[in-house]
Scaffold this motif. Sequence first.
Motif, PDB file in Angstrom:
ATOM      1  N   UNK A  50       6.446  60.417  20.306  1.00  0.00           N
ATOM      2  CA  UNK A  50       7.454  59.500  19.780  1.00  0.00           C
ATOM      3  C   UNK A  50       6.894  58.575  18.702  1.00  0.00           C
ATOM      4  N   UNK A  51       5.595  58.322  18.744  1.00  0.00           N
ATOM      5  CA  UNK A  51       5.002  57.427  17.751  1.00  0.00           C
ATOM      6  C   UNK A  51       5.117  57.992  16.338  1.00  0.00           C
ATOM      7  N   UNK A  52       5.167  59.305  16.201  1.00  0.00           N
ATOM      8  CA  UNK A  52       5.343  59.902  14.884  1.00  0.00           C
ATOM      9  C   UNK A  52       6.754  59.672  14.358  1.00  0.00           C
ATOM     10  N   UNK A  53       7.725  59.580  15.259  1.00  0.00           N
ATOM     11  CA  UNK A  53       9.119  59.411  14.836  1.00  0.00           C
ATOM     12  C   UNK A  53       9.509  57.945  14.656  1.00  0.00           C
ATOM     13  N   UNK A  54       9.034  57.067  15.555  1.00  0.00           N
ATOM     14  CA  UNK A  54       9.526  55.698  15.560  1.00  0.00           C
ATOM     15  C   UNK A  54       8.491  54.664  15.126  1.00  0.00           C
TER      16      UNK A  54
END
Length: 131
Positions: A50-54
């Motif tokens: 999720x860190x790549x998206x948000x």
Amino acid sequence: MSGMFIAYLAVFSIYPDFASFSGFPAYYVGLLMAIANAIQGSSYVIFGRLSYMFGVFKLIYVGIAGLLVASFLSMPIFTPLKALPIMSAGVYLYAFAVGFWPLISGIAASSVPPEVRAFLTGTAYNIGAVA
């Protein structure tokens, strides 16, 4: 890094005793903690993806908020919240929310030159564990 140990151990290190004192059957405490550990392991992967998206910082804030809410649910001070399903949900949420901690290590590692990255992060981790 020592903050990670404090936050993690604030609930999980004493929870088996707290749950037994709260009337949880021993078999349920073991099952609860086993499932919580599986959730925690999975949450590291989920938070990483999720860190790549948000973005890392948004997820750190979400994780901290999750820890705060989960702490009050898993170890309630108000009698109406002292119920097996609520307290179990709090433990599961706490286990999931702890998954943001590796993101902090990633921020620290990315802020130093690659030549000293392994030395610095390894040393900081070990000093944090001792402190």
